[in-house]
Each structure stands twice: as structure tokens, then as C-alpha cells.
Design a protein around this motif. Structure first.
Motif, PDB file in Angstrom:
ATOM      1  N   THR A   1     -72.736   1.336  -4.652  1.00  0.00           N
ATOM      2  CA  THR A   1     -71.464   2.258  -5.195  1.00  0.00           C
ATOM      3  C   THR A   1     -72.139   3.746  -5.509  1.00  0.00           C
ATOM      4  O   THR A   1     -73.190   3.576  -6.195  1.00  0.00           O
ATOM      5  CB  THR A   1     -70.738   1.862  -6.207  1.00  0.00           C
ATOM      6  OG1 THR A   1     -69.931   2.788  -6.773  1.00  0.00           O
ATOM      7  CG2 THR A   1     -71.808   1.022  -7.351  1.00  0.00           C
TER       8      THR A   1
ATOM      9  N   ASP B   1     -62.633  -2.761  -3.876  1.00  0.00           N
ATOM     10  CA  ASP B   1     -61.324  -2.315  -3.460  1.00  0.00           C
ATOM     11  C   ASP B   1     -60.416  -3.086  -2.750  1.00  0.00           C
ATOM     12  O   ASP B   1     -60.563  -4.494  -2.538  1.00  0.00           O
ATOM     13  CB  ASP B   1     -61.497  -1.021  -2.568  1.00  0.00           C
ATOM     14  CG  ASP B   1     -62.480  -1.048  -1.308  1.00  0.00           C
ATOM     15  OD1 ASP B   1     -62.265  -2.334  -0.801  1.00  0.00           O
ATOM     16  OD2 ASP B   1     -62.833  -0.426  -0.879  1.00  0.00           O
ATOM     17  N   LEU B   2     -59.173  -2.631  -2.429  1.00  0.00           N
ATOM     18  CA  LEU B   2     -58.329  -3.772  -1.529  1.00  0.00           C
ATOM     19  C   LEU B   2     -58.735  -4.316  -0.569  1.00  0.00           C
ATOM     20  O   LEU B   2     -58.391  -5.464  -0.116  1.00  0.00           O
ATOM     21  CB  LEU B   2     -57.078  -2.705  -1.176  1.00  0.00           C
ATOM     22  CG  LEU B   2     -56.071  -2.504  -2.347  1.00  0.00           C
ATOM     23  CD1 LEU B   2     -54.975  -1.542  -1.876  1.00  0.00           C
ATOM     24  CD2 LEU B   2     -55.388  -3.789  -2.778  1.00  0.00           C
TER      25      LEU B   2
ATOM     26  N   VAL C   1     -63.245  -1.702 -11.467  1.00  0.00           N
ATOM     27  CA  VAL C   1     -62.929  -0.762 -10.334  1.00  0.00           C
ATOM     28  C   VAL C   1     -63.420   0.646 -10.865  1.00  0.00           C
ATOM     29  O   VAL C   1     -63.209   0.919 -12.033  1.00  0.00           O
ATOM     30  CB  VAL C   1     -61.944  -0.755  -9.622  1.00  0.00           C
ATOM     31  CG1 VAL C   1     -61.600  -2.549  -8.789  1.00  0.00           C
ATOM     32  CG2 VAL C   1     -60.384  -0.483 -10.482  1.00  0.00           C
TER      33      VAL C   1
ATOM     34  N   ARG D   1     -63.543   3.889  -7.903  1.00  0.00           N
ATOM     35  CA  ARG D   1     -62.773   4.728  -6.882  1.00  0.00           C
ATOM     36  C   ARG D   1     -61.678   4.006  -6.402  1.00  0.00           C
ATOM     37  O   ARG D   1     -60.589   4.786  -6.039  1.00  0.00           O
ATOM     38  CB  ARG D   1     -63.749   4.948  -5.872  1.00  0.00           C
ATOM     39  CG  ARG D   1     -65.212   5.721  -6.151  1.00  0.00           C
ATOM     40  CD  ARG D   1     -65.981   5.765  -4.955  1.00  0.00           C
ATOM     41  NE  ARG D   1     -66.580   4.256  -4.935  1.00  0.00           N
ATOM     42  CZ  ARG D   1     -66.951   4.059  -3.657  1.00  0.00           C
ATOM     43  NH1 ARG D   1     -66.951   4.938  -2.595  1.00  0.00           N
ATOM     44  NH2 ARG D   1     -67.581   2.872  -3.508  1.00  0.00           N
ATOM     45  N   ALA D   2     -61.497   2.736  -6.491  1.00  0.00           N
ATOM     46  CA  ALA D   2     -60.146   2.113  -6.055  1.00  0.00           C
ATOM     47  C   ALA D   2     -58.948   2.829  -6.968  1.00  0.00           C
ATOM     48  O   ALA D   2     -57.771   2.573  -6.100  1.00  0.00           O
ATOM     49  CB  ALA D   2     -60.253   0.668  -6.152  1.00  0.00           C
TER      50      ALA D   2
ATOM     51  N   ASP E   1     -59.783   7.388  -7.244  1.00  0.00           N
ATOM     52  CA  ASP E   1     -59.589   8.187  -5.798  1.00  0.00           C
ATOM     53  C   ASP E   1     -57.942   8.096  -5.513  1.00  0.00           C
ATOM     54  O   ASP E   1     -57.711   8.659  -4.338  1.00  0.00           O
ATOM     55  CB  ASP E   1     -60.214   7.726  -4.861  1.00  0.00           C
ATOM     56  CG  ASP E   1     -61.789   8.321  -4.993  1.00  0.00           C
ATOM     57  OD1 ASP E   1     -62.062   8.946  -6.119  1.00  0.00           O
ATOM     58  OD2 ASP E   1     -62.762   7.831  -4.244  1.00  0.00           O
ATOM     59  N   ALA E   2     -57.316   7.526  -5.995  1.00  0.00           N
ATOM     60  CA  ALA E   2     -55.633   7.012  -5.609  1.00  0.00           C
ATOM     61  C   ALA E   2     -54.816   8.314  -5.935  1.00  0.00           C
ATOM     62  O   ALA E   2     -55.016   8.892  -6.681  1.00  0.00           O
ATOM     63  CB  ALA E   2     -55.157   5.601  -5.989  1.00  0.00           C
TER      64      ALA E   2
ATOM     65  N   ALA F   1     -52.130   2.122  -7.346  1.00  0.00           N
ATOM     66  CA  ALA F   1     -53.268   1.453  -7.036  1.00  0.00           C
ATOM     67  C   ALA F   1     -53.442   0.458  -7.549  1.00  0.00           C
ATOM     68  O   ALA F   1     -54.124  -0.844  -7.247  1.00  0.00           O
ATOM     69  CB  ALA F   1     -54.255   2.545  -6.880  1.00  0.00           C
TER      70      ALA F   1
ATOM     71  N   LEU G   1     -53.880  -3.810  -6.702  1.00  0.00           N
ATOM     72  CA  LEU G   1     -55.053  -4.618  -6.896  1.00  0.00           C
ATOM     73  C   LEU G   1     -54.892  -5.644  -7.484  1.00  0.00           C
ATOM     74  O   LEU G   1     -55.223  -6.956  -7.329  1.00  0.00           O
ATOM     75  CB  LEU G   1     -56.079  -3.872  -7.681  1.00  0.00           C
ATOM     76  CG  LEU G   1     -56.889  -2.803  -7.071  1.00  0.00           C
ATOM     77  CD1 LEU G   1     -57.462  -1.804  -8.188  1.00  0.00           C
ATOM     78  CD2 LEU G   1     -57.953  -3.316  -5.874  1.00  0.00           C
TER      79      LEU G   1
END
Length: 235
Positions: free
Chosen positions: A143, A192-193, A209, A211-212, A215-216, A222, A226
Motif C-alpha cells: 500500500t 477494499d471491497l 482501511v 483508501r477504501a 478515496d470514496a 463506502a 465494507l
């Protein structure tokens, strides 16, 4: 949310920076909590102490509104000054004993682990009010939030699951480790998903988490997605 809630219900842990590029830190953390995030940690090494304390006041207020937990990373002095209920340390940061001595018995303290030996040490450090309260296993996948740190893969997730065992007593770890089966642990790193099912299949029931959610476009959605994925993968 109390320390007891972390042990029994907390499943989704979010790490975020100060979101300087978007200028929406307050709205973001409020939305993430509303979507079901249990713990939010502010992790931004570019912050000066005064700025970090100001942002932690914002995070604290949002956590209080939603009845959730919030965390400080690395710096015990910032954790103490802000009154953070959760403090997280890495393998090269302040020791657990030093952190506990500085923050007291009521602070929730977590630790990052990257090897089977570190998982074993975390479990051994958990008993009692001066012990460790949770640990993280990873990074499962490489990551950009941890540049230069090699991915540990799903094998270490499996190792943690086998060592700790499940709350129902299942597992193939050592007997004394199973006695600590309520010690919470989280898988972290590139989750992530698209891959959360693999993490659950490897034995994790709690995830961290970045970025999951960060970044949404819709952090609340989001987070909810999850949690739904965790439920579906575990069913």
C-alpha cells in the motif's frame, strides 16, 4: 463507545490524514462515522503538534456525536494532551510499557505486527489492565500509505486467526493463546471491497482501511458497503 465495545463489536477501523487537499476533514469524519466506522485514527506525520491537536478536537466531537472511538498514532504526548481513548504504536515506536506508564490503565493501546513472532509477542502482552488491548496484522497487500514495507500476505492473517482462535473457542492455536480469544485484532493493508472476502476467508473479522474510504466520493456509503461485505463474507 467504550473499551468493552472495542472487544465485542468494533469491526471497521479507519486511518485518515488531515485531508488538506480537500479541506473537508470535519465533514469526512462525520460521514465515515455515520456510515458505520467504529474507530477513526488521525495519521498524518506532516502535522505540527498544534495543528494535530486542533484536528483531534474536531475528531473527538464527531466521535462523541456518533458514540464511537477515535485514535492517535505514534505520539503518546499528543494522545495524553488530546485525551484520546485509543493510542496506536508501531514496532519501532514507544514501547507498550512506556505508553501504558504515560497514558494510564484506562487507555486502549494497540500495536502493529508484521511477523508471526510479533503476533505471538502481542498475544503474550495482552493479559491484564496494563497489557495490550488490540493488534493489527499487515500490511496484507502493498500500500502507498506504508511505502517500503513489504506485504505480509494472507498467511499472516491465517496465522493470527489460528493463534488467537475465535470467540466460540474454535481455532488451532495454542491453548494459552485461545484463552485470550477475545483479544481484538484487525487485518490491515490494501483492503477494499474487491478483496475483503479473501481477508475474511483467511480468518479476519475486523479490518483497518484507508483508501477504501478516504478515496470514496461518499464515505458513509463506502463504510456501509465494507460492513455489508464483511457480513456477507462471514455468513
Amino acid at each position: 463507545m467504550s473499551q468493552d465495545h472495542l472487544h465485542t463489536t468494533a469491526r471497521l477501523y479507519l486511518c485518515t490524514d488531515a485531508r488538506r487537499d480537500r479541506g473537508d476533514f470535519e465533514d469526512f469524519v462525520d460521514s465515515a462515522f455515520a456510515g458505520g466506522v467504529d474507530i477513526i485514527q488521525l495519521r498524518d506525520k506532516s502535522l505540527e503538534a498544534a495543528e494535530e491537536l486542533e484536528l483531534l478536537e474536531v475528531l473527538h466531537a464527531a466521535a462523541r456525536r456518533h458514540g464511537r472511538l477515535w485514535a492517535v498514532n505514534d505520539r503518546a504526548d499528543i494522545a495524553s494532551l488530546s485525551g484520546a481513548p485509543v493510542f496506536h504504536i508501531g514496532q519501532k515506536d514507544i514501547s507498550l510499557d512506556a505508553a501504558r506508564g504515560f497514558l494510564g490503565k484506562d487507555a486502549v493501546i494497540g500495536l502493529s505486527t508484521h511477523t508471526p513472532e510479533q503476533v505471538d509477542a502481542a498475544v503474550a502482552a495482552s493479559p491484564g489492565r496494563k497489557g495490550l488491548d488490540y493488534f493489527c496484522v499487515g500490511p496484507v497487500w502493498a500500500t502507498p500509505t506504508k511505502p517500503g514495507r513489504a506485504a505480509v500476505g494472507l498467511d499472516l492473517v491465517r496465522y493470527a486467526a489460528q493463534t488467537i482462535g475465535q470467540p466460540d473457542g474454535e481455532g488451532t492455536g495454542k491453548a494459552d493463546a485461545r484463552a485470550e480469544s477475545l483479544l481484538p485484532w484487525f487485518a490491515i493493508g490494501g483492503i477494499d471491497l474487491g478483496n475483503v472476502e479473501q481477508v475474511v476467508d483467511a480468518g479476519a473479522r475486523r479490518i483497518v482501511v484507508v483508501r477504501a474510504i478516504t478515496d470514496a466520493d461518499d464515505p458513509a456509503h463506502a463504510a456501509g458497503a465494507l460492513l455489508a461485505a464483511l457480513d456477507a463474507a462471514d455468513s
